[in-house]
Design an enzyme around this catalytic site. Structure first.
Site, short mmCIF file in Angstrom:
data_model
loop_
_atom_site.label_atom_id
_atom_site.label_comp_id
_atom_site.label_asym_id
_atom_site.label_seq_id
_atom_site.Cartn_x
_atom_site.Cartn_y
_atom_site.Cartn_z
N HIS A 125 -6.77 -114.59 83.20
CA HIS A 125 -7.29 -113.71 82.15
C HIS A 125 -8.03 -112.49 82.71
O HIS A 125 -7.80 -111.36 82.28
CB HIS A 125 -8.22 -114.54 81.26
CG HIS A 125 -8.67 -113.88 80.02
ND1 HIS A 125 -9.83 -113.13 79.96
CD2 HIS A 125 -8.15 -113.84 78.77
CE1 HIS A 125 -9.99 -112.68 78.72
NE2 HIS A 125 -8.98 -113.09 77.98
N ASP A 138 -15.55 -112.23 83.50
CA ASP A 138 -14.38 -112.96 82.98
C ASP A 138 -14.09 -114.19 83.83
O ASP A 138 -15.02 -114.85 84.29
CB ASP A 138 -13.19 -111.96 82.97
CG ASP A 138 -12.18 -112.30 81.89
OD1 ASP A 138 -11.47 -113.30 82.05
OD2 ASP A 138 -12.10 -111.57 80.89
N SER A 158 -9.15 -109.66 73.47
CA SER A 158 -9.33 -109.65 74.94
C SER A 158 -8.53 -108.54 75.60
O SER A 158 -8.96 -107.97 76.59
CB SER A 158 -8.81 -110.96 75.55
OG SER A 158 -9.81 -111.93 75.58
#
Ligand code: CA
Length: 537
Positions: A208, A152, A367
């Site tokens: 994220h 990620d 996600s």
């Protein structure tokens, strides 16, 4: 091994432009301009012996020496398809692909929306729509033996929720600075690696990756912050998405191969993009051969992945688990991709609170659904260390909690459930699903195709029932423009349907009366709908 002359490769790569190429009508996917991922055939001599600088006009980087994969830079002004055709025609090259760009599958959201409803939902919208974490934790809360690679934007390993559950490469942790102590090709890779900036520090400069990591394994039962699906786990930080949330095929390949090599049991992938990439599929196969489960976000463009694949979620490799997102009412999120054959299971993905370097944030996307499933897989492996990735995938599908709307949208027809997965029992059916009710034949349909500028209403009544829903054998309207609105007897809107919804039910109405309203605009008239039955109880 046959020795390939570097001169010959140089000449053949540069000698393009004389042949007429016909270009297929290829859809354009985002890629790094002028960069190509090239897999050399296995009989090409070891890359270390090649003078790589001469290999192409602007340079070459090695992606994986073991896998004979390199990155070639060519003229920026050259047409991508032209370069690919030229490269793929070289005898030394097995395949060449654009260096695709992948992006995080996250959408922004209202920070007030929720508090971890995905784990335990006791009245946030529809109670019980969650992954069954509360019951699961009575059985298993996770183990430090399980390694989850979060591929990620990196992981903020300094956060108090995450620092106790970070994986470390102990040879590097206890080794000498500036030295590749474990000989894995990377220097000082203590927590993982940053393939976006090519350094050993995979700290998260976006948020994220930390958010996904918090859902998987924020330290539990420590009296502070959040809790993840797994209270105890080891998170390996592999950064290939930059602070803007995007990254290239090159970085994805290196991340996956690092995770495979360093023993990750599960890889959590909340990103997507690009066209089919043989190099990426091959890397996922290597992960599969190494025994790792590859959990991937189904995508956020509301598409049917059966009809049009989303990568990497749709690769047909046995370790890939593709994850759709639901909201806290148990409905497929409007943005979520789906696929009865290609999207394995759903998980909470709307208004998910988790940890970021900038504090707790509530975000939405496939996600956010993906790390819920990675966390459940971590619990399963903690309880059953001998399970193979294939068994874990089968278990996740077989024990998902059925949800009416997901029946024709996912393989499992439901939401991944930690409790039933650990019990290895099928989750109970949803008694509110009209699929399990009595039904009677009922015919109602539009013209096929329907007419433009239609606005038509029907009242459907059934005596002596407490609730009912209509079954659509076929439903196909111009998405977002031509729609069916469902209302109860008092005119309250129960829901709206648009797009393709074959073999599906309308919302449920209490009582025996439903009003349906069909509206179409002036353009694009599709099949319309065909109702063939009413379910009732
Ligand atoms: Ca190392």
């Amino acid at each position: 091994m046959k020795r390939i002359s570097i001169k010959k490769i140089c000449v053949s790569l540069i000698a393009i432009g004389l042949t007429q190429y016909t270009f297929a009508n290829v859809e354009q996917f985002e890629a790094v301009p002028g960069e190509y991922v090239v897999k050399l055939k296995n009989d090409v001599k070891s890359l270390t012996d090649l003078n790589l600088e001469k290999f192409a006009t602007q340079g070459v980087r090695v992606i994986s020496e073991e896998n004979n994969t390199i990155l070639v830079k060519r003229e920026f002004l050259e047409k991508t398809q032209f370069a690919l055709t030229a490269l793929n025609n070289q005898p030394e090259i097995e395949y060449a692909e654009p260096n695709y760009i992948y992006r995080t599958n996250r959408l922004p959201d209202d920070p007030e929306l929720s508090k971890l409803w995905g784990l335990v939902n006791k009245g946030n919208a529809l109670a019980g729509v969650d992954i069954g974490a509360e019951q699961a934790w009575d059985i298993q809360t996770g183990s430090k033996k399980v390694i989850v690679a979060v591929i990620d934007t990196g992981v903020d390993y300094t956060l108090s929720d995450l620092s106790p559950n970070m994986w470390t490469n102990d040879a590097e942790l206890n080794g000498e600075a500036g030295k590749d102590d474990d000989g894995n090709g990377y220097i000082d890779d203590v927590y993982g690696y940053d393939f976006a900036n090519t350094d050993s520090d995979p700290i998260d400069d976006h948020g994220h990756g930390s958010h996904c990591s918090g859902t998987i394994g924020a330290k539990g039962n420590d009296g502070k912050g959040l809790v993840g699906v797994a209270w105890n786990v080891r998170i390996m930080a592999l950064k290939f998405l930059t602070k803007s949330g995007s990254g290239s095929l090159e970085g994805a390949l290196k991340s996956i191969d690092y995770a495979s090599k360093m023993g990750a049991n599960i890889m959590s992938n909340s990103w997507g993009g690009g066209s089919h990439s043989q190099a990426l599929e091959d890397a996922i196969k290597r992960a599969s051969d190494a025994g790792a489960l590859f959990v991937a976000a189904a995508g956020n463009h509301s598409g049917d992945n059966d009809a049009k694949p989303t990568y990497p979620a749709t690769y047909d490799v046995e370790n890939v688990v593709s994850v759709a997102a639901i909201d806290n009412n148990g409905r497929l999120a409007g943005f979520s991709c789906y696929g009865q054959k290609t999207v394995d299971v759903a998980a909470p993905g709307v208004g998910i609170l988790s940890s970021t370097p900038g504090g707790y944030k509530s975000w939405s996307g496939t996600s956010m659904a993906t790390p819920h499933v990675s966390g459940i897989a971590a619990l399963l492996l903690s309880e059953f260390p001998e399970m193979t990735h294939k068994e874990i995938k089968e278990r996740l599908i077989a024990t998902a909690k059925p949800l009416s709307q997901l029946r024709v949208k996912t393989v499992a027809g439901g939401v991944a459930n930690a409790y039933y997965a650990l019990l290895n029992e099928p989750a109970p059916k949803d008694p509110n699903d009209p699929y399990y009710w009595a039904s009677k034949e009922y015919k109602l349909e539009t013209a096929h195709p329907y007419l433009g500028s239609t606005s038509k209403q029907w009242v459907i009544e059934l005596d002596s029932v407490s609730a009912m829903a209509l079954h659509f054998k076929r439903f196909d309207t111009e998405k977002s423009y031509d729609k069916v609105t469902f209302k109860d007897a008092d005119g309250n809107i129960l829901g709206i349907m648009s797009g393709v919804n074959d073999d599906s039910f309308s919302p449920v109405v209490t009582g025996g009366k439903m009003i349906i309203q069909f509206d179409s605009d002036k353009s694009v008239n599709k099949f319309g709908f065909e109702i063939d039955a009413i379910s009732y109880r």
